[in-house]
Write an enzyme that holds these catalytic residues in place. Structure first.
Site, PDB file in Angstrom:
ATOM      1  N   CYS A   2      23.398 -47.564 -24.942  1.00 53.77           N
ATOM      2  CA  CYS A   2      23.589 -48.692 -24.009  1.00 53.77           C
ATOM      3  C   CYS A   2      24.984 -48.908 -23.527  1.00 53.77           C
ATOM      4  CB  CYS A   2      23.246 -49.984 -24.696  1.00 53.77           C
ATOM      5  SG  CYS A   2      21.474 -49.816 -25.587  1.00 53.77           S
ATOM      6  N   ARG A  27      26.545 -42.732 -19.582  1.00 54.96           N
ATOM      7  CA  ARG A  27      26.320 -42.693 -21.091  1.00 54.96           C
ATOM      8  C   ARG A  27      24.793 -42.440 -21.296  1.00 54.96           C
ATOM      9  NH1 ARG A  27      30.332 -46.255 -23.793  1.00 54.96           N
ATOM     10  NH2 ARG A  27      28.586 -47.031 -25.157  1.00 54.96           N
ATOM     11  N   TRP A  74      19.550 -47.896 -23.384  1.00 58.79           N
ATOM     12  CA  TRP A  74      19.060 -46.529 -23.864  1.00 58.79           C
ATOM     13  C   TRP A  74      17.971 -46.893 -24.856  1.00 58.79           C
ATOM     14  CZ3 TRP A  74      19.343 -43.479 -28.244  1.00 58.79           C
ATOM     15  CH2 TRP A  74      18.921 -42.186 -28.110  1.00 58.79           C
ATOM     16  N   ASN A  98      24.624 -53.531 -27.492  1.00 57.17           N
ATOM     17  CA  ASN A  98      24.529 -52.130 -27.716  1.00 57.17           C
ATOM     18  C   ASN A  98      24.524 -52.008 -29.195  1.00 57.17           C
ATOM     19  OD1 ASN A  98      25.164 -49.371 -27.670  1.00 57.17           O
ATOM     20  ND2 ASN A  98      27.396 -49.599 -27.273  1.00 57.17           N
ATOM     21  N   GLY A  99      23.670 -51.118 -29.787  1.00 60.14           N
ATOM     22  CA  GLY A  99      23.602 -50.906 -31.151  1.00 60.14           C
ATOM     23  C   GLY A  99      22.396 -51.154 -31.722  1.00 60.14           C
ATOM     24  N   GLU A 480      25.242 -23.191 -28.733  1.00 61.90           N
ATOM     25  CA  GLU A 480      25.419 -23.915 -27.859  1.00 61.90           C
ATOM     26  C   GLU A 480      24.770 -23.564 -26.628  1.00 61.90           C
ATOM     27  OE1 GLU A 480      26.957 -26.639 -27.366  1.00 61.90           O
ATOM     28  OE2 GLU A 480      27.881 -26.610 -25.251  1.00 61.90           O
ATOM     29  N   LYS A 484      22.656 -26.280 -24.688  1.00 57.88           N
ATOM     30  CA  LYS A 484      22.921 -26.672 -23.272  1.00 57.88           C
ATOM     31  C   LYS A 484      21.699 -26.488 -22.339  1.00 57.88           C
ATOM     32  CE  LYS A 484      26.836 -28.262 -22.856  1.00 57.88           C
ATOM     33  NZ  LYS A 484      26.281 -28.782 -24.225  1.00 57.88           N
ATOM     34  N   GLU A 487      18.908 -29.047 -23.087  1.00 53.88           N
ATOM     35  CA  GLU A 487      19.547 -30.789 -22.822  1.00 53.88           C
ATOM     36  C   GLU A 487      19.197 -30.833 -21.351  1.00 53.88           C
ATOM     37  OE1 GLU A 487      23.787 -30.484 -24.063  1.00 53.88           O
ATOM     38  OE2 GLU A 487      23.304 -32.625 -24.529  1.00 53.88           O
ATOM     39  N   HIS A 503      14.673 -11.457 -39.577  1.00 55.68           N
ATOM     40  CA  HIS A 503      14.300 -12.181 -40.658  1.00 55.68           C
ATOM     41  C   HIS A 503      13.392 -13.418 -40.394  1.00 55.68           C
ATOM     42  CE1 HIS A 503      17.004 -10.288 -43.322  1.00 55.68           C
ATOM     43  NE2 HIS A 503      17.908 -10.513 -42.332  1.00 55.68           N
ATOM     44  N   LYS A 603      25.362 -40.330 -23.604  1.00 54.77           N
ATOM     45  CA  LYS A 603      26.436 -39.469 -23.782  1.00 54.77           C
ATOM     46  C   LYS A 603      27.455 -39.941 -24.946  1.00 54.77           C
ATOM     47  CE  LYS A 603      30.084 -37.116 -22.032  1.00 54.77           C
ATOM     48  NZ  LYS A 603      29.993 -35.626 -22.236  1.00 54.77           N
TER      49      LYS A 603
HETATM   50  C1  AGP Z   1      26.807 -32.385 -25.535  1.00 48.23           C
HETATM   51  O1  AGP Z   1      26.375 -31.497 -24.489  1.00 48.23           O
HETATM   52  C2  AGP Z   1      25.832 -33.200 -26.159  1.00 48.23           C
HETATM   53  N1  AGP Z   1      25.294 -34.171 -25.248  1.00 48.23           N
HETATM   54  C3  AGP Z   1      26.165 -33.841 -27.610  1.00 48.23           C
HETATM   55  O2  AGP Z   1      25.473 -32.972 -28.374  1.00 48.23           O
HETATM   56  C4  AGP Z   1      27.327 -34.334 -27.908  1.00 48.23           C
HETATM   57  O3  AGP Z   1      28.275 -33.186 -27.959  1.00 48.23           O
HETATM   58  C5  AGP Z   1      27.254 -34.969 -29.253  1.00 48.23           C
HETATM   59  O4  AGP Z   1      26.418 -36.209 -29.089  1.00 48.23           O
HETATM   60  C6  AGP Z   1      28.695 -35.468 -29.911  1.00 48.23           C
HETATM   61  O5  AGP Z   1      29.361 -36.237 -29.001  1.00 48.23           O
HETATM   62  P1  AGP Z   1      30.706 -36.517 -29.134  1.00 48.23           P
HETATM   63  O6  AGP Z   1      31.530 -35.417 -28.975  1.00 48.23           O
HETATM   64  O7  AGP Z   1      30.978 -37.835 -28.186  1.00 48.23           O
HETATM   65  O8  AGP Z   1      31.060 -37.065 -30.612  1.00 48.23           O
END
Ligand code: AGP
Length: 608
Positions: A2, A27, A74, A98-99, A480, A484, A487, A503, A603
């Site tokens: 949010c 965000r 969000w 927010n929270g 990663e 990616k 995501e 394994h 974000k």
């Molecule tokens: C990255 O592509 C992600 N959206 C997510 O994993 C992000 O890295 C994670 O939420 C940590 O965020 P930060 O680096 O702002 O702490």
């Protein structure tokens, strides 16, 4: 996550609230709304989906007013519908939050007994209901906020707007970030400096427990105990111009292309370019030489940067590293050596789980160091030592330039530690420094094969499942790559240590599952190639990410090869990161996905 904004102004606020909310779109959100005081009456408009839906509503049904609050939601509690969108309001008060209010259920029971009933499925509505009850009992707006906030458990950044109280916004912060922007005869509130950057660069950050009474003329801040608080006025550099896409179709593309510069800035912090020698520009507040162990914690992509860092610190500095994701670390309650070093990695500097891990370590006598991008973030402010990423705002939800800047920072710190601990002789140190110096150029070269990667990505986008394999410091890059792809393209992908394939995961391999093998020429390439052969033997289709040397010896086995520049194995993970980013980006673009704001993602993850 949010985003909230508020304006106690002297000119109409609606367009400006929408503009500020647009700055918070990055965000991640699924509905939005604003409320203003229109001749003293609380009026609001809300819409599910993107901000454009809210803007359309406002065109059909405009709002007036010079005092207002806005929100991008969000969803946590309740579906992302218009009904559940903020601001939540009664005729007397409107609230954006927010929270998460953890005790909202028990508060709702209490309020129901007094005849106050919710109309939404959210946790946040309870805040507006409680404030209304206190107002009905005769409390002033400020006293009603104090009484409400004192009952809330969980995390919150809150803004309150009151019927008939032109020019007044009351704010409160516990856990979730909140900043005040200082204008001329107007005051602003926002989740971060970016939201405020349309209006002002003069920003004050509230501390946990702070609440503030904000009018067009001033903001009076108080602590949880009601003491007058004075918080530093920062000059934010989140200027308007740096958050434009420029010639790029998406922020993610822009940020991928910013990586040579971003990495160059990090290298410049640690390496004197005139002499190509390692320098530590300001003395460290801790001593790598005497450390027994380092604790690292982070989330998501930032965690994977730390996972690569572990290989570097252990190999080049002979420093043992414990690493865990923030959400697990915080509840493991690990025993920590007295006077140890705890390192936290975060782009936003606001990630709730990372922050909780940091606070656990601080309470257990650790020196707190952080690698962060947002310089004025909570994690930065609560750290004894900060290693800034200096890569400018990262707007795409998928982290790219922050990741490679984090990796580069960790690589530099690992060799600083290696020198301090006597683990690197001069020749070895010079070799590693040389690798870092040539990194920005190598990254620029890696970006030149984007078109080739885009073609491969178009094929990849047809798959429903993809495997990524890597060994050693390339293993976290495999993770990663899978993260990616998941995501932003929503293709199911998993990353594995190449040696783990046999394994279990090899059971998944057939001609429909592409396997991305990350194997630049290094001392482990033969081992990884053996795993690649196991895939080929079962009809698997290989996309090999390697360099010219690797391609010459092993390229024939792969259906497709992504050729990265030949670099020292030390920095190969940073180069390979670009290849997996581009692969995911082009697969997602080909599928028509919302690359910068993928579904369900935020974000800045400011809740547990
Ligand atoms: C990255 O592509 C992600 N959206 C997510 O994993 C992000 O890295 C994670 O939420 C940590 O965020 P930060 O680096 O702002 O702490």
């Amino acid at each position: 996550m949010c985003g909230i904004v508020g304006i106690a102004g002297r000119e109409p606020v609606v367009d400006r609230l929408i503009g500020a909310l647009a700055r918070l779109e990055y965000r991640g959100y699924d509905s939005a709304g604003i409320a203003t005081l229109d001749h003293g009456e609380i009026q609001r408009r809300r819409a599910s989906g993107k901000l454009v839906n809210l803007a359309e509503k406002l065109t059909l049904d405009p709002l007036e007013g010079v005092t207002g609050i806005g929100h991008t939601r969000w969803a946590t509690h309740g579906a992302p519908t218009e009904l559940n969108a903020h601001p939540h309001a009664t005729p007397r008060v409107a609230v954006v939050h927010n929270g998460i209010i953890e005790n909202y259920r028990s508060l709702l029971v209490e309020l129901a007994a007094d005849g106050y009933l919710p109309v939404t499925q959210t946790d946040s509505e309870v805040v507006a209901m409680m404030a209304t009850r206190w107002l009905d009992l005769g409390l002033s707006p400020v006293a009603a906020v104090q009484a409400t906030v004192s009952r809330l458990e969980g995390a919150f950044a809150l803004l309150f707007l009151f019927h008939g109280e032109e020019g007044l916004i009351v704010a409160a912060r516990q856990g979730s970030p909140l900043a005040i922007g200082h204008g001329d005869g107007e005051m602003f509130l926002g989740s971060d400096a970016l939201a405020l950057s349309l209006f002002t660069d003069r920003v004050t950050y509230l501390d946990d427990g702070d609440w503030a009474v904000v009018t067009p003329q001033k903001a009076s801040i108080r602590t949880r105990d009601g003491m007058v608080a004075s918080r530093i006025l920062h000059h934010s550099n989140a200027s308007s111009s740096i958050v434009e896409k420029g010639p790029y179709r998406h922020f993610m593309a822009k940020e991928i292309h910013e990586q040579p510069d971003a990495v160059s800035r990090v290298v410049g912090q640690f390496i004197d370019r005139a002499t190509d020698t390692l320098v530590v520009r300001s003395p460290l507040a801790f001593d790598f030489a005497t450390l027994g162990r380092m604790t690292v914690s982070a989330c998501g992509t930032a965690y994977l940067a730390g996972a690569v860092g572990r290989y570097w610190f252990e190999r080049y500095a002979r420093l043992p590293v414990d690493i865990d994701v923030g959400s697990e670390f915080r509840y493991r309650q690990p025993p920590l050596q007295p006077e140890g070093l705890a390192l936290f990695i975060s782009q936003s500097g606001e990630t709730a789980d990372t922050l909780a891990a940091l606070r656990y370590c601080a309470a257990n006598g650790q020196h707190i160091a952080s690698v962060v991008n947002v310089a004025e973030s909570t994690i930065a402010r609560e750290s004894g030592s900060v290693f800034p990423l200096l890569c400018g705002p990262e707007i795409g939800v998928a982290s790219t330039k922050a990741f490679t800047a984090q990796l580069t920072t960790l690589a530099c710190l690992a060799i600083v530690a290696g020198r301090a601990r006597g683990a690197l002789d001069n020749a070895a140190l010079a070799e590693l420094v040389g690798a870092l110096v040539s990194l920005p150029g190598a990254l620029a070269k890696a970006l030149t094969v984007e078109e080739d990667i885009a073609k491969i990505a178009r094929g990849l986008s047809k798959a429903s499942d993809v495997l990524f394999l890597g060994r050693g410091s390339l293993y976290p890059i495999a993770l990663e790559g899978a993260l990616k792809l998941k995501e932003i393209s929503y293709i199911h992908a998993e990353g594995y240590a190449a040696g783990e394939l046999k394994h279990g995961p090899i059971a998944l391999v057939d001609e429909t599952v592409p396997v991305v093998v990350i194997a630049p020429s290094d001392e482990l390439i033969e081992k990884t190639i053996s795993n690649m052969q196991e895939v080929c033997a079962r009809g698997g289709k290989i996309i090999l990410i390697t360099d010219a040397q690797g391609a010459a010896t092993h390229g024939a086995m792969a259906q497709q090869t992504i050729l990265m520049p030949q670099v020292h194995p030390f920095v190969a993970p940073i180069i390979a990161a670009v290849a997996v980013q581009l692969l995911a980006y082009h697969a997602a673009v080909h599928l028509g996905a919302d690359v910068d704001q993928p579904r369900n993602l935020a974000k800045s993850v400011t809740v547990e």
